[in-house]
Design a protein around this motif. Structure first.
Motif, PDB file in Angstrom:
ATOM      1  N   ARG A 176      13.122  -3.914  -1.549  1.00 10.43           N
ATOM      2  CA  ARG A 176      12.010  -3.806  -0.611  1.00 10.43           C
ATOM      3  C   ARG A 176      11.009  -2.795  -1.160  1.00 10.43           C
ATOM      4  O   ARG A 176      11.393  -1.743  -1.675  1.00 10.43           O
ATOM      5  CB  ARG A 176      12.505  -3.368   0.764  1.00 10.43           C
ATOM      6  N   LEU A 177       9.735  -3.122  -1.037  1.00  9.32           N
ATOM      7  CA  LEU A 177       8.656  -2.299  -1.575  1.00  9.32           C
ATOM      8  C   LEU A 177       7.799  -1.802  -0.420  1.00  9.32           C
ATOM      9  O   LEU A 177       7.366  -2.592   0.419  1.00  9.32           O
ATOM     10  CB  LEU A 177       7.790  -3.105  -2.544  1.00  9.32           C
ATOM     11  N   TYR A 203       2.445  -6.249  -5.401  1.00  4.43           N
ATOM     12  CA  TYR A 203       3.708  -6.982  -5.339  1.00  4.43           C
ATOM     13  C   TYR A 203       4.191  -7.251  -3.913  1.00  4.43           C
ATOM     14  O   TYR A 203       5.211  -7.905  -3.723  1.00  4.43           O
ATOM     15  CB  TYR A 203       4.786  -6.233  -6.129  1.00  4.43           C
ATOM     16  N   GLY A 204       3.505  -6.746  -2.927  1.00  3.80           N
ATOM     17  CA  GLY A 204       3.851  -7.051  -1.554  1.00  3.80           C
ATOM     18  C   GLY A 204       5.028  -6.248  -1.034  1.00  3.80           C
ATOM     19  O   GLY A 204       5.323  -5.151  -1.499  1.00  3.80           O
ATOM     20  N   ALA A 205       5.744  -6.824  -0.072  1.00  2.00           N
ATOM     21  CA  ALA A 205       6.801  -6.112   0.635  1.00  2.00           C
ATOM     22  C   ALA A 205       8.169  -6.256  -0.024  1.00  2.00           C
ATOM     23  O   ALA A 205       9.109  -5.560   0.353  1.00  2.00           O
ATOM     24  CB  ALA A 205       6.886  -6.614   2.072  1.00  2.00           C
ATOM     25  N   GLY A 253       1.268  -6.236 -13.696  1.00  2.00           N
ATOM     26  CA  GLY A 253       0.845  -4.860 -13.873  1.00  2.00           C
ATOM     27  C   GLY A 253       1.785  -3.886 -13.184  1.00  2.00           C
ATOM     28  O   GLY A 253       2.776  -4.283 -12.569  1.00  2.00           O
ATOM     29  N   PRO A 254       1.486  -2.608 -13.262  1.00  2.00           N
ATOM     30  CA  PRO A 254       2.383  -1.592 -12.686  1.00  2.00           C
ATOM     31  C   PRO A 254       2.365  -1.605 -11.163  1.00  2.00           C
ATOM     32  O   PRO A 254       1.373  -1.999 -10.541  1.00  2.00           O
ATOM     33  CB  PRO A 254       1.827  -0.279 -13.239  1.00  2.00           C
ATOM     34  N   LEU A 255       3.465  -1.165 -10.588  1.00  2.00           N
ATOM     35  CA  LEU A 255       3.490  -0.961  -9.144  1.00  2.00           C
ATOM     36  C   LEU A 255       2.647   0.261  -8.794  1.00  2.00           C
ATOM     37  O   LEU A 255       2.425   1.145  -9.629  1.00  2.00           O
ATOM     38  CB  LEU A 255       4.918  -0.738  -8.648  1.00  2.00           C
ATOM     39  N   ASP A 256       2.188   0.300  -7.556  1.00  2.00           N
ATOM     40  CA  ASP A 256       1.466   1.468  -7.073  1.00  2.00           C
ATOM     41  C   ASP A 256       2.386   2.687  -7.187  1.00  2.00           C
ATOM     42  O   ASP A 256       3.564   2.609  -6.827  1.00  2.00           O
ATOM     43  CB  ASP A 256       1.063   1.250  -5.614  1.00  2.00           C
ATOM     44  N   PRO A 257       1.880   3.815  -7.707  1.00  2.00           N
ATOM     45  CA  PRO A 257       2.749   4.993  -7.864  1.00  2.00           C
ATOM     46  C   PRO A 257       3.326   5.510  -6.548  1.00  2.00           C
ATOM     47  O   PRO A 257       4.325   6.230  -6.549  1.00  2.00           O
ATOM     48  CB  PRO A 257       1.819   6.030  -8.506  1.00  2.00           C
ATOM     49  N   ARG A 258       2.746   5.134  -5.415  1.00  2.00           N
ATOM     50  CA  ARG A 258       3.265   5.567  -4.114  1.00  2.00           C
ATOM     51  C   ARG A 258       4.376   4.651  -3.592  1.00  2.00           C
ATOM     52  O   ARG A 258       5.030   4.981  -2.604  1.00  2.00           O
ATOM     53  CB  ARG A 258       2.134   5.602  -3.082  1.00  2.00           C
ATOM     54  N   THR A 259       4.579   3.521  -4.246  1.00  2.00           N
ATOM     55  CA  THR A 259       5.543   2.539  -3.760  1.00  2.00           C
ATOM     56  C   THR A 259       6.975   3.008  -3.989  1.00  2.00           C
ATOM     57  O   THR A 259       7.328   3.440  -5.088  1.00  2.00           O
ATOM     58  CB  THR A 259       5.326   1.181  -4.450  1.00  2.00           C
ATOM     59  N   THR A 260       7.781   2.907  -2.954  1.00  2.00           N
ATOM     60  CA  THR A 260       9.210   3.227  -3.053  1.00  2.00           C
ATOM     61  C   THR A 260      10.010   1.938  -3.200  1.00  2.00           C
ATOM     62  O   THR A 260       9.603   0.872  -2.710  1.00  2.00           O
ATOM     63  CB  THR A 260       9.698   3.989  -1.816  1.00  2.00           C
TER      64      THR A 260
END
Length: 533
Positions: A176-177, A203-205, A253-260
């Motif tokens: 989960r993102l 990349y969504g949720a 591309g890269p995930l957002d740096p804030r994404t867990t």
């Protein structure tokens, strides 16, 4: 209501500076406080409480309420089984022989006609969806991005999933993102329970590893484990594995740096209809957000918006209690895991995001003659009915001396502070098979801080990054039989029940420490008890 008013008074006496600290835990508590004040004010003004948050049961007369209170009181007698303990799923309990199909039996108390609906729902649960367009009518619409083609492929034999094993894939555990709110508008939406959290912008949720022809999957989950040795009081040494997660070969591309990244193992399906019919008042009665009784346990509800009414209600399904109903949980899975739209979640392109233009260019599986979504109401009706009526297996060996000893240990070390043994379901249920049943799920269905070791850092509604819903324990002793493995916890890191217990921290630290300090005979007895569930 008395508890909520007392909650308000204690909040007013608290040091205001503490409430202003903007940590995730404090923000979550503030949301809970706002909700408590709003609910209490509504009640004092004479307004009706939302049905999903009623703090008293209205389906019982005083005589029945006294009966329910008495029979659900935790026992202090471990000399033999309790009355009705064998039938842990009430009258619907499956008494069939133990086998790989132990989680796939229908509720024993549904009618002959309903058994037909159950079988049709089972067929839809197993159905493999295909990409559009297809000559297979009413079976296309897969993806375009997805994790699996069928519900059963994730909920293996209607049981739990497993973490990735080498190149075997991750079809029954997902990433989960999500990220925290970053604007005033986003923060307001969280406080008002309009959203649970915010997805990765690209990349969504959820990370979707698979895609229809002509499109690339988003990437692959990668897990690294580090072994950690734990020595118990009697000198026994247990190896625990600590996982870390990353995304390999991200295609967009890269995930957002804030994404867990939060791994989620698919949970067993048994007993869901009974859980849905536990009275909200009985769950909320165990909530203790400020730990008034000083036992170190601070269970909290996850308050969510009901679909489609929009009313505030109690979340009770999912690892963070983020779904209020089985139907909503199924609709979210259709959209997020398979990419199929439903009336509840009409996303024809599943979890595609605005940055994935090629994904939205793919054809959907909507057939106007069947309605405006890919899985129309009849499909959702049958899948929901099937999910509501997967029976809980009967207990085994519950009268054996070592099992009774283990039950006593379970109670004495404090496990029942979160794993509440018993409930009696509501009288006025849509299906009488779930009505007024004594059930033994061993869960309070509340959120608990489980410590930093189990934290995923991902907030979901009122649930913080340290909190998880207490999972039910019924059927846990059949995991190996049904699924061929013994992977436990939200990410399957635990390879045995012993490891699962030793990972407990936070509010469960005292119980975990007592287990670690117990002698081998008591630990073995406790495991025998769990194995009988």
């Amino acid at each position: 209501m008395r508890r909520l008013l007392e909650f308000m008074r204690r909040v007013r006496r608290a040091d205001g500076s503490l409430l202003l600290r903007k940590t995730p835990a404090r923000l979550a508590r503030r949301r809970c406080i706002v909700f408590a004040i709003a609910l209490s004010s509504s009640a004092m003004a004479g307004d009706l409480q939302p049905a999903g948050l009623a703090t008293t049961r209205t389906d019982l007369n005083p005589k029945d309420q006294a009966r329910v209170t008495a029979i659900t009181r935790p026992t202090a007698d471990f000399s033999g089984p309790e009355q009705f303990e064998l039938m842990q799923g009430g009258a619907g309990t499956s008494r069939k022989d133990v086998s790989r199909d132990s989680f796939s039996q229908s509720s024993a108390n549904i009618t002959f006609e309903e058994e037909g609906d159950f079988k049709l729902g089972n067929a839809l649960f197993r159905k493999n969806w295909v990409s559009s367009p297809s000559s297979t009518q009413a079976s296309d619409g897969l993806g375009p991005l997805f994790n699996e083609r069928a519900c059963q492929n994730c909920h293996l034999k209607d049981g739990r999933g497993r973490p990735p094993q080498g190149d075997a894939g991750t079809t029954s555990m997902f990433l989960r993102l999500a990220r925290d709110a970053s604007t005033a508008e986003e923060k307001a939406a969280l406080v008002d329970h309009k959203v649970l959290n915010f997805p990765d912008p690209v990349y969504g949720a959820q990370l979707q590893e698979l895609a229809v022809p002509g499109l690339r999957g988003e990437g692959r989950m990668h897990v690294d484990y580090q072994e950690r040795m734990v020595e118990l009081a009697d000198g026994a040494v247990i190896s625990l594995r600590k996982p870390s997660y990353s995304v390999v070969d991200p295609a967009y591309g890269p995930l957002d740096p804030r994404t867990t990244l939060s791994p989620r193992l698919t949970p067993p399906m048994i007993g869901l209809g009974l859980i849905e019919e536990i009275a909200p008042a009985d769950i909320l009665a165990n909530a203790d957000p400020l730990d008034r009784n000083g036992d170190g346990i601070s269970g909290r509800p996850n308050i969510v918006r009901d679909s489609p009414s929009g009313e505030l209600t109690l979340g009770r399904f999912g690892w963070k209690a983020q779904a209020a109903s089985i139907r909503r949980q199924a609709a979210d899975a259709f959209a997020g895991d398979i990419g199929i739209s439903t009336p509840e979640v009409p996303k024809h392109w599943g979890d595609c995001t605005a940055t994935q233009a090629k994904c939205f260019a793919m054809p959907s599986g909507v057939e106007q003659r069947l309605g405006p979504v890919e899985a129309p109401p009849p499909v959702m009706d049958l899948v929901t009915f099937y999910s509501q009526n997967l029976a809980v297996p009967a207990r085994r060996d519950l009268d054996q001396p070592d099992v009774l000893t283990g039950k006593k240990v379970f109670y004495e070390i404090g496990c029942i502070a979160c794993h509440t043994p018993k409930f009696v379901t509501r009288r006025g249920t849509p299906n009488k098979a779930q009505a007024f049943q004594l059930i033994w799920p061993y869960s309070d269905f509340l959120l608990h801080d489980m410590g930093l070791d189990l934290a995923d850092g991902q907030a979901v509604g009122d649930a913080t990054g340290n909190e998880w819903r207490t999972p039910p324990l019924w059927g846990i002793g059949l995991t190996e039989t049904v699924n061929g493995n013994s992977f436990f916890l939200h990410d399957g890191r635990a390879r045995s029940l012993t490891e699962a217990i030793l990972w407990h921290g936070g509010e469960a630290q005292k119980a975990r420490s007592r287990f670690a300090a117990a002698d081998a005979a008591d630990r073995d007895a406790l495991l025998k008890f769990l194995g009988s569930l």
